[in-house]
Design a protein around this motif. Structure first.
Motif, mmCIF file in Angstrom:
data_model
loop_
_atom_site.group_PDB
_atom_site.id
_atom_site.type_symbol
_atom_site.label_atom_id
_atom_site.label_comp_id
_atom_site.label_asym_id
_atom_site.label_seq_id
_atom_site.Cartn_x
_atom_site.Cartn_y
_atom_site.Cartn_z
ATOM 1 N N ALA A 152 0.833 -1.210 0.000
ATOM 2 C CA ALA A 152 0.000 0.000 0.000
ATOM 3 C C ALA A 152 0.865 1.256 0.000
ATOM 4 N N PHE A 153 1.900 1.264 0.855
ATOM 5 C CA PHE A 153 2.770 2.438 0.952
ATOM 6 C C PHE A 153 3.523 2.678 -0.355
ATOM 7 N N LEU A 154 4.074 1.589 -0.892
ATOM 8 C CA LEU A 154 4.867 1.733 -2.113
ATOM 9 C C LEU A 154 4.025 2.250 -3.271
ATOM 10 N N SER A 155 2.795 1.747 -3.356
ATOM 11 C CA SER A 155 1.950 2.191 -4.469
ATOM 12 C C SER A 155 1.615 3.676 -4.345
ATOM 13 N N VAL A 156 1.390 4.155 -3.114
ATOM 14 C CA VAL A 156 1.068 5.579 -2.917
ATOM 15 C C VAL A 156 2.297 6.438 -3.203
ATOM 16 N N LEU A 157 3.437 6.026 -2.664
ATOM 17 C CA LEU A 157 4.650 6.831 -2.828
ATOM 18 C C LEU A 157 5.065 6.899 -4.297
ATOM 19 N N SER A 158 4.963 5.766 -4.993
ATOM 20 C CA SER A 158 5.384 5.775 -6.399
ATOM 21 C C SER A 158 4.404 6.547 -7.274
ATOM 22 N N ALA A 159 3.140 6.572 -6.862
ATOM 23 C CA ALA A 159 2.152 7.292 -7.670
ATOM 24 C C ALA A 159 2.242 8.804 -7.460
ATOM 25 N N ASN A 160 2.692 9.242 -6.300
ATOM 26 C CA ASN A 160 2.667 10.668 -5.975
ATOM 27 C C ASN A 160 4.014 11.385 -6.137
ATOM 28 N N LEU A 161 5.090 10.617 -6.236
ATOM 29 C CA LEU A 161 6.408 11.254 -6.328
ATOM 30 C C LEU A 161 7.078 10.888 -7.657
ATOM 31 N N GLU A 162 8.033 11.719 -8.040
ATOM 32 C CA GLU A 162 8.697 11.466 -9.324
ATOM 33 C C GLU A 162 10.218 11.607 -9.187
ATOM 34 N N GLY A 163 10.920 11.021 -10.126
ATOM 35 C CA GLY A 163 12.363 11.212 -10.287
ATOM 36 C C GLY A 163 13.184 10.819 -9.079
ATOM 37 N N GLY A 164 14.187 11.669 -8.803
ATOM 38 C CA GLY A 164 15.141 11.374 -7.745
ATOM 39 C C GLY A 164 14.504 11.363 -6.368
ATOM 40 N N VAL A 165 13.556 12.261 -6.144
ATOM 41 C CA VAL A 165 12.873 12.309 -4.833
ATOM 42 C C VAL A 165 12.195 10.979 -4.546
ATOM 43 N N ARG A 166 11.554 10.460 -5.582
ATOM 44 C CA ARG A 166 10.858 9.193 -5.384
ATOM 45 C C ARG A 166 11.836 8.106 -4.940
ATOM 46 N N GLU A 167 12.976 8.034 -5.618
ATOM 47 C CA GLU A 167 13.956 7.005 -5.276
ATOM 48 C C GLU A 167 14.474 7.165 -3.843
ATOM 49 N N GLU A 168 14.749 8.420 -3.479
ATOM 50 C CA GLU A 168 15.246 8.683 -2.118
ATOM 51 C C GLU A 168 14.212 8.313 -1.055
ATOM 52 N N VAL A 169 12.998 8.745 -1.324
ATOM 53 C CA VAL A 169 11.919 8.473 -0.349
ATOM 54 C C VAL A 169 11.670 6.980 -0.223
ATOM 55 N N MET A 170 11.670 6.301 -1.353
ATOM 56 C CA MET A 170 11.442 4.864 -1.339
ATOM 57 C C MET A 170 12.548 4.162 -0.546
ATOM 58 N N ARG A 171 13.752 4.590 -0.735
ATOM 59 C CA ARG A 171 14.867 3.974 -0.025
ATOM 60 C C ARG A 171 14.729 4.220 1.489
ATOM 61 N N PHE A 172 14.408 5.481 1.786
ATOM 62 C CA PHE A 172 14.198 5.846 3.196
ATOM 63 C C PHE A 172 13.111 4.975 3.841
ATOM 64 N N TRP A 173 12.027 4.816 3.130
ATOM 65 C CA TRP A 173 10.910 3.992 3.615
ATOM 66 C C TRP A 173 11.333 2.536 3.803
ATOM 67 N N GLU A 174 12.051 2.019 2.778
ATOM 68 C CA GLU A 174 12.466 0.620 2.819
ATOM 69 C C GLU A 174 13.398 0.346 3.998
ATOM 70 N N GLU A 175 14.360 1.254 4.165
ATOM 71 C CA GLU A 175 15.386 1.028 5.178
ATOM 72 C C GLU A 175 14.861 1.215 6.609
ATOM 73 N N LYS A 176 14.050 2.250 6.798
ATOM 74 C CA LYS A 176 13.713 2.606 8.173
ATOM 75 C C LYS A 176 12.333 2.139 8.664
ATOM 76 N N TYR A 177 11.361 2.076 7.763
ATOM 77 C CA TYR A 177 9.994 1.836 8.232
ATOM 78 C C TYR A 177 9.337 0.541 7.746
ATOM 79 N N SER A 178 9.769 0.071 6.564
ATOM 80 C CA SER A 178 8.974 -1.000 5.935
ATOM 81 C C SER A 178 8.855 -2.266 6.778
ATOM 82 N N THR A 179 9.844 -2.579 7.589
ATOM 83 C CA THR A 179 9.768 -3.823 8.362
ATOM 84 C C THR A 179 9.344 -3.612 9.817
ATOM 85 N N ARG A 180 9.076 -2.376 10.184
ATOM 86 C CA ARG A 180 8.653 -2.121 11.570
ATOM 87 C C ARG A 180 7.252 -2.710 11.807
ATOM 88 N N PRO A 181 7.079 -3.395 12.933
ATOM 89 C CA PRO A 181 5.740 -3.938 13.183
ATOM 90 C C PRO A 181 4.698 -2.837 13.410
#
Lengths: 427, 214
Positions: free
Chosen positions: B9-38
């Motif tokens: 759900a998060f990835l689909s929203v972030l990829s739909a609303n952001l573009e270019g380099g920001v999208r990549e940075e935000v996605m990485r940030f999300w993956e590294e810090k939040y995606s596996t948090r319970p």
């Protein structure tokens, strides 16, 4: 030739007349069965009346819980009454205290089956009276356990005292034709015990002044409709108690109707004279009080006394409701005044206004004894029962459940989803 | 909702609303810090995101998009994380679920709206009833009770990071019972409905509906 003809006539006529007599008897039996089964259906329909009246008298968040209790208790009561109750009530009674045969009735006569059907409807009525008094705060499972015990033991034992031919009250000449005390007072006193054990609804009485706060029902149209259905079912309740289709049905049904009308009028008159608002709920309860009142004497009273009995029953409803509130007893639908008080008065009235033998002191004393015995047995036995269930599994729901409404917490359903905040949680 | 469902759900929203380099940075940030948090609060995630990166769309809009996506992914409350994998009891939502700060904000709002409808002189009585009532509850562990008591005493500045749903329900119920005693059940129900309606309009309520607490 003449001789032969006379001889033949001498043999054939008695045969024809005896077979015609046998045919008449069968027709009579068939008619009786048809009438009692029809009356049973009418009494069964009273359950719909109780369900509507009780549901309409409660808040929307508890309406399904009330319906469920009424729906299930008739099922449980019928099964339990077949298993134990009928035997205790109508089985062979050597002591006069309870029957000891006819449990789980089978391979019996057609008459017995018809009787069982009719009486199981009565048992269900006695059980269902309790549900209205303790609505909106009672655990469903606890209620079912109590309804089972009331139908299996409390109601049939008192019933055997009165309606078993060897019952000790029956032997004394106690009159309760269709059950003002046997069904209604017993149910009413059980309701009183239950209301005492469970306690009032949250905030029903002001903590500092002790004054009662009104908790209006969510649909008064349902209350009125329930009242009408009960009224209709009562014709079967009272007239069906003849257990045969005879000419007295008309007068019994007439007395029933007159008393109901007089009961409602009695309540209205009391409210007008007391300068109180004339509430729909009070009027419906007044009519029901009249119906409960006439139940004992509907077959043994002249119409003018049926009116008087109903009128006084209707008057008694309002002050007895206030008396309960003074003792901080929260009876949601007024089951205790209508069934307990109305039934007790009706049974005494049946002795007072007994056709061709009015104001017979001996009869009146017997009536008082029967009413007193009914109160002592039903109230204290059910008080012990409710206390035991309360100790074992608890009678009352948690205050969180009371807050959310029992429809959701007990059944995970809501009666009015469009208006219910909780339905957002539904999956 | 499982972590996997939330991730999608998060990835689909972030990829739909952001573009270019920001999208990549935000996605990485999300993956590294939040995606596996319970468990975590969406608002906390967005706060951190917006302080670290210059995201071109408004924070409120992204919040709404994320809320909608997580709700439609099958959860009635993303911030409500169940302790066990058993399905919720159909008779009653699980009381042992943990509510995070986002949910606690909703609870606080519900409680404030509810008590705001009481007479000013009675508000202290309601808090007192909650304070005394929650201490009598033996089913909750002591640190949790202490944290909630502190919250009651000091207000929103002492809000704990998380609390058990069952305890919050009890806490609110204590306020409701007190209102029933003070004003009668009819007015208490009206107050409750009004408070629920107002709290429902908060953006945080999309993640944790206020009716979780009643």
């Amino acid at each position: 030739m003449k001789r032969i003809t006379l001889l033949c006539a001498g043999f054939v006529l008695p045969v024809i007349s005896s077979s015609a007599f046998a045919g008449d008897q069968e027709v009579t039996l068939n008619m009786n069965t048809l009438w009692v089964v029809t009356a049973s259906v009418l009494v069964f329909f009273m359950q719909a009346g109780f369900a509507l009246l009780e549901s309409g008298s409660t808040r929307a968040k508890n309406s399904i819980n009330v319906m469920m209790k009424n729906f299930i208790d008739v099922c449980m009561a019928t099964l339990v009454f077949w298993t134990v109750g009928y035997g205790l009530m109508f089985g062979e009674s050597t002591t006069g205290w309870f029957g000891t045969s006819d449990f789980m009735l089978n391979q019996a006569s057609q008459h017995d089956y018809t009787m069982l059907l009719f009486q199981s409807m009565f048992a269900a009525t006695a059980a269902t009276i309790v549900s209205g008094a303790i609505a909106e705060r009672t655990k469903f499972t606890s209620y079912i356990i109590c309804a089972i015990v009331v139908t299996a033991i409390i109601y049939p034992i008192y019933g055997s005292w009165v309606w078993n031919s060897n019952g000790w009250l029956a032997q004394k000449g106690f009159t309760d034709f269709a059950g003002s005390t046997v069904v209604h007072s017993v149910g009413g006193w059980c309701a009183l015990a239950a209301a005492i054990v469970i306690g009032p609804r949250l905030g029903r009485f002001d903590r500092t002044t002790g004054e009662a706060r009104e908790i209006p029902g969510h649909n008064l149209s349902l209350v009125a409709l329930g009242g009408f259905i009960l009224w209709m079912g009562w014709f079967g309740f009272n007239a069906g108690s003849t257990l045969e289709a005879n000419q007295s049905l008309g007068s019994i049904a007439l007395n029933t109707h007159l008393a109901a009308c007089a009961g409602a009028v009695g309540t209205v008159v009391y409210c007008i004279l007391g300068r109180q608002p004339i509430l729909l709920t009070s009027c419906v309860n007044g009519a029901l009080g009249g119906l409960v009142g006439i139940t004992a004497g509907c077959a043994t009273m002249d119409p003018q006394y049926a009116i008087l009995t109903g009128f006084i029953a209707g008057i008694l409803i309002v002050p007895s409701t206030k008396l309960l509130l003074a003792f901080k007893i929260d009876d949601v639908v007024g089951a205790i005044p209508v069934h307990g008080i109305g039934g007790a008065w009706g049974t005494i009235a049946a002795g007072l206004f007994y056709q061709n033998d009015m104001f017979n002191a001996e009869r009146i004393i017997t009536q008082f004894a029967g009413v007193g015995a009914g109160f002592v047995w039903a109230f204290f036995a059910s008080l012990i029962l409710f206390h035991l269930v309360n100790l074992a599994i608890g009678m009352r729901v948690d205050s969180e459940h009371e807050q959310r409404g029992l429809d959701f917490t007990e059944h995970h359903e809501v009666g009015y989803p469009e208006f219910h905040q909780l339905t957002q949680n539904f999956k | 909702m499982s972590i996997k469902e939330r991730k999608i759900a998060f990835l689909s929203v972030l990829s739909a609303n952001l573009e270019g380099g920001v999208r990549e940075e935000v996605m990485r940030f999300w993956e590294e810090k939040y995606s596996t948090r319970p468990q975590f609060g969406v608002s906390a995630f967005l706060d951190e995101l917006y302080t670290k990166y210059s995201v071109p769309i408004k924070k409120g809009q992204l919040f709404r998009e994320l809320s909608r996506a997580t709700l439609s992914a099958g959860a009635s409350g993303n911030s409500v994380v169940r302790h066990n994998t058993q399905p919720a009891n159909t008779l009653e939502p699980n009381a042992d679920t943990i509510i995070d700060r986002n949910g606690l904000l909703v609870y606080q709002a519900l409680q404030n709206e509810f008590t705001a409808l009481a007479k000013p002189a009675d508000r202290m009585k309601i808090t007192k009833a909650q304070f005394e009532g929650i201490q009598k509850q033996s089913k909750f562990d002591n640190p949790s009770v202490r944290a909630v008591l502190e919250w009651l005493r000091q207000g929103s500045k002492a809000m704990p990071n998380h609390a058990e749903l069952g305890m919050l329900r009890k806490l609110f119920n204590l306020a409701y019972v007190e209102c029933c005693q003070l004003y009668g059940p009819v007015r208490a129900d009206n107050m409750l409905n009004a408070a629920l309606q107002k709290t429902n309009s908060l953006p945080e309520s999309h993640l944790t509906p206020p009716n979780h607490f009643i």
